[in-house]
Motif scaffolding. Structure first.
Motif, mmCIF file in Angstrom:
data_model
loop_
_atom_site.group_PDB
_atom_site.id
_atom_site.type_symbol
_atom_site.label_atom_id
_atom_site.label_comp_id
_atom_site.label_asym_id
_atom_site.label_seq_id
_atom_site.Cartn_x
_atom_site.Cartn_y
_atom_site.Cartn_z
ATOM 1 N N ARG A 19 2.161 1.561 -4.126
ATOM 2 C CA ARG A 19 1.671 1.261 -5.476
ATOM 3 C C ARG A 19 2.603 1.820 -6.546
ATOM 4 N NH1 ARG A 19 -1.838 4.728 -7.613
ATOM 5 N NH2 ARG A 19 -2.644 5.232 -5.534
ATOM 6 N N LEU A 20 3.136 3.014 -6.316
ATOM 7 C CA LEU A 20 3.960 3.692 -7.321
ATOM 8 C C LEU A 20 5.447 3.423 -7.148
ATOM 9 C CD1 LEU A 20 2.042 7.090 -7.290
ATOM 10 C CD2 LEU A 20 1.861 5.276 -9.002
ATOM 11 N N GLY A 21 5.836 2.928 -5.970
ATOM 12 C CA GLY A 21 7.244 2.624 -5.724
ATOM 13 C C GLY A 21 8.124 3.832 -5.571
ATOM 14 N N SER A 22 7.510 4.995 -5.268
ATOM 15 C CA SER A 22 8.274 6.235 -5.207
ATOM 16 C C SER A 22 7.528 7.265 -4.374
ATOM 17 C CB SER A 22 8.512 6.779 -6.616
ATOM 18 O OG SER A 22 8.916 8.124 -6.602
ATOM 19 N N VAL A 23 8.229 7.891 -3.431
ATOM 20 C CA VAL A 23 7.632 8.972 -2.655
ATOM 21 C C VAL A 23 7.340 10.164 -3.561
ATOM 22 C CG1 VAL A 23 8.039 10.631 -0.795
ATOM 23 C CG2 VAL A 23 8.704 8.246 -0.492
ATOM 24 N N THR A 24 8.226 10.420 -4.505
ATOM 25 C CA THR A 24 8.039 11.560 -5.415
ATOM 26 C C THR A 24 6.762 11.411 -6.227
ATOM 27 O OG1 THR A 24 10.422 11.913 -5.582
ATOM 28 C CG2 THR A 24 9.049 12.854 -7.324
ATOM 29 N N ARG A 25 6.563 10.228 -6.818
ATOM 30 C CA ARG A 25 5.354 10.016 -7.628
ATOM 31 C C ARG A 25 4.108 10.013 -6.755
ATOM 32 N NH1 ARG A 25 8.796 6.415 -10.568
ATOM 33 N NH2 ARG A 25 7.925 4.574 -9.540
ATOM 34 N N ALA A 26 4.234 9.479 -5.539
ATOM 35 C CA ALA A 26 3.094 9.499 -4.626
ATOM 36 C C ALA A 26 2.714 10.934 -4.268
ATOM 37 C CB ALA A 26 3.417 8.705 -3.366
ATOM 38 N N ALA A 27 3.715 11.766 -4.035
ATOM 39 C CA ALA A 27 3.451 13.167 -3.702
ATOM 40 C C ALA A 27 2.758 13.881 -4.862
ATOM 41 C CB ALA A 27 4.766 13.870 -3.349
ATOM 42 N N GLU A 28 3.188 13.591 -6.088
ATOM 43 C CA GLU A 28 2.559 14.201 -7.259
ATOM 44 C C GLU A 28 1.102 13.783 -7.365
ATOM 45 O OE1 GLU A 28 4.997 12.910 -10.447
ATOM 46 O OE2 GLU A 28 6.606 14.357 -10.055
ATOM 47 N N GLU A 29 0.829 12.508 -7.147
ATOM 48 C CA GLU A 29 -0.546 12.015 -7.243
ATOM 49 C C GLU A 29 -1.427 12.617 -6.168
ATOM 50 O OE1 GLU A 29 -2.380 7.831 -6.067
ATOM 51 O OE2 GLU A 29 -1.538 7.732 -8.098
ATOM 52 N N LEU A 30 -0.902 12.753 -4.961
ATOM 53 C CA LEU A 30 -1.687 13.236 -3.828
ATOM 54 C C LEU A 30 -1.741 14.757 -3.743
ATOM 55 C CD1 LEU A 30 -0.391 10.700 -1.138
ATOM 56 C CD2 LEU A 30 -2.621 10.665 -2.286
ATOM 57 N N GLY A 31 -0.935 15.432 -4.565
ATOM 58 C CA GLY A 31 -0.918 16.885 -4.511
ATOM 59 C C GLY A 31 -0.249 17.420 -3.261
ATOM 60 N N LEU A 52 8.353 -0.490 7.002
ATOM 61 C CA LEU A 52 7.419 -1.029 6.014
ATOM 62 C C LEU A 52 8.032 -1.095 4.619
ATOM 63 C CD1 LEU A 52 4.289 0.998 7.177
ATOM 64 C CD2 LEU A 52 4.849 -1.381 7.717
ATOM 65 N N PHE A 53 9.147 -0.373 4.426
ATOM 66 C CA PHE A 53 9.817 -0.336 3.125
ATOM 67 C C PHE A 53 11.295 -0.659 3.289
ATOM 68 C CE2 PHE A 53 6.272 2.615 2.560
ATOM 69 C CZ PHE A 53 5.757 2.226 1.326
ATOM 70 N N ASP A 54 11.887 -1.189 2.238
ATOM 71 C CA ASP A 54 13.330 -1.329 2.116
ATOM 72 C C ASP A 54 13.780 -0.479 0.925
ATOM 73 O OD1 ASP A 54 13.474 -3.170 4.195
ATOM 74 O OD2 ASP A 54 13.142 -4.868 2.837
ATOM 75 N N LYS A 55 14.996 0.011 0.968
ATOM 76 C CA LYS A 55 15.541 0.760 -0.161
ATOM 77 C C LYS A 55 15.762 -0.183 -1.344
ATOM 78 C CE LYS A 55 16.260 5.107 1.083
ATOM 79 N NZ LYS A 55 15.753 6.248 0.279
ATOM 80 N N ALA A 56 15.433 0.290 -2.551
ATOM 81 C CA ALA A 56 15.652 -0.486 -3.777
ATOM 82 C C ALA A 56 16.182 0.469 -4.835
ATOM 83 C CB ALA A 56 14.365 -1.154 -4.228
ATOM 84 N N GLY A 57 17.492 0.642 -4.889
ATOM 85 C CA GLY A 57 18.080 1.620 -5.795
ATOM 86 C C GLY A 57 17.675 3.008 -5.366
ATOM 87 N N THR A 58 17.058 3.748 -6.289
ATOM 88 C CA THR A 58 16.596 5.095 -5.957
ATOM 89 C C THR A 58 15.150 5.099 -5.477
ATOM 90 O OG1 THR A 58 15.927 5.438 -8.266
ATOM 91 C CG2 THR A 58 18.152 6.140 -7.644
#
Length: 295
Positions: A19-31, A52-58
């Motif tokens: 949903r967020l397109g980022s592991v970093t943002r997902a980690a922040e949301e999930l704590g 399940l994912f492909d790289k897209a830039g960063t």
């Protein structure tokens, strides 16, 4: 037979990252830490035997397998969330879960709720914010909305009209605007990003044509109102939302207000919309809104 399911947190980590397109943002949301979320996604991919994912830039982008799983997981988590919230509501006694715009909640509903509680002291009202951009009601029983254009036909048919609405352009007293010969002339028109048809509807209903040089857009009505108060342009808003601003002369309405035919409605969003608590809320808000009729 035991269920063949991956760990729930792995699914939550996957859904948040998708949903967020980022592991970093997902980690922040999930704590959780970035590493913890990454490990859960890797474990899920190993369990599935496919990426399940492909790289897209960063960032990351879902591949076809990931998109298929995202749809399933999102629907399942939404249903789980809604069911859990219903359990909590039932455990806490009689309640109704209402979704509405943040502006309506802040400027009208919450200030009037003491009147509801005086009439129904045993009923609890839980609020969620929603918008025309994304109809996700977070398990609500009722959704309050005037702009129902993007709602499914079934929801529009079941909607219960609870009030008339009247919209008009407003601006700061010092803002240069001309209203003459069925024209409203201004430098900047302020629009809501997700209810852009409001200006068109107002022009059709009022017979007044808007002439502006530039346009500003905001994602929430209260931001449009604050922009108008700050002198950034002319915003189109429902009369109730700016009643205090008009009375305090923070805003003026150079063309007055005209009715919108659809009015404000309560849209049933769950089977609990027929509960005594929900019916009591609809009756109360209909009566309360009728006491402040638009001109």
């Amino acid at each position: 037979m035991s269920r063949r399911l991956p760990p729930l947190f792995a699914l939550k980590a996957f859904e948040a990252t998708a949903r967020l397109g980022s592991v970093t943002r997902a980690a922040e949301e999930l704590g959780r830490t970035h590493g913890a979320v990454s490990r859960q996604i890797r474990a899920l991919q190993e369990h599935a035997g496919a990426a399940l994912f492909d790289k897209a830039g960063t960032g990351l982008r879902l591949n076809p397998q990931g998109e298929t799983l995202r749809q399933v997981v999102t629907q399942a988590l939404d249903q789980l969330e809604q069911g859990w919230l219903r359990v909590l509501d039932d455990a806490r006694g009689s309640s109704v879960h209402v979704a509405c715009s943040a502006t309506f909640a802040m400027r009208w509903l919450v200030p009037h709720l003491p009147g509801f509680y005086r009439q129904h002291p045993d009923v609890r009202v839980r609020l969620s914010m929603t918008s025309a951009r994304e109809i996700r009601h977070q398990g609500a029983d009722l959704v309050l909305a005037w702009d129902r254009q993007s709602y499914p036909e079934r929801d529009r048919t079941r909607a219960v009209r609870i009030a008339n609405v009247a919209f008009g352009p407003v601006c700061a007293p010092r803002y240069r605007v001309a209203a003459r010969q069925r024209r409203l002339i201004c430098q900047t028109r302020i629009t809501h990003e997700y209810t852009t048809r409001a200006w068109t509807t107002w022009q059709d209903n009022s017979g007044i044509v808007v002439r502006n040089d530039t346009e500003l857009s905001f994602p929430h009505t209260h931001l449009c109102i604050e922009a108008a108060v700050s002198g950034l342009g002319v915003a189109l808003v429902e009369q109730r939302m700016v009643r205090d601003d008009l009375a305090a002369e923070r805003l003026i309405a150079p063309c007055g207000f005209v009715p919108f035919a659809d009015g404000l409605a309560a849209v049933p969003a769950s089977e609990r919309a027929a509960s005594p608590a929900a019916r009591a809320f609809v009756t109360w808000i209909t009566e309360e809104l009728s006491g402040i009729m638009p001109v």
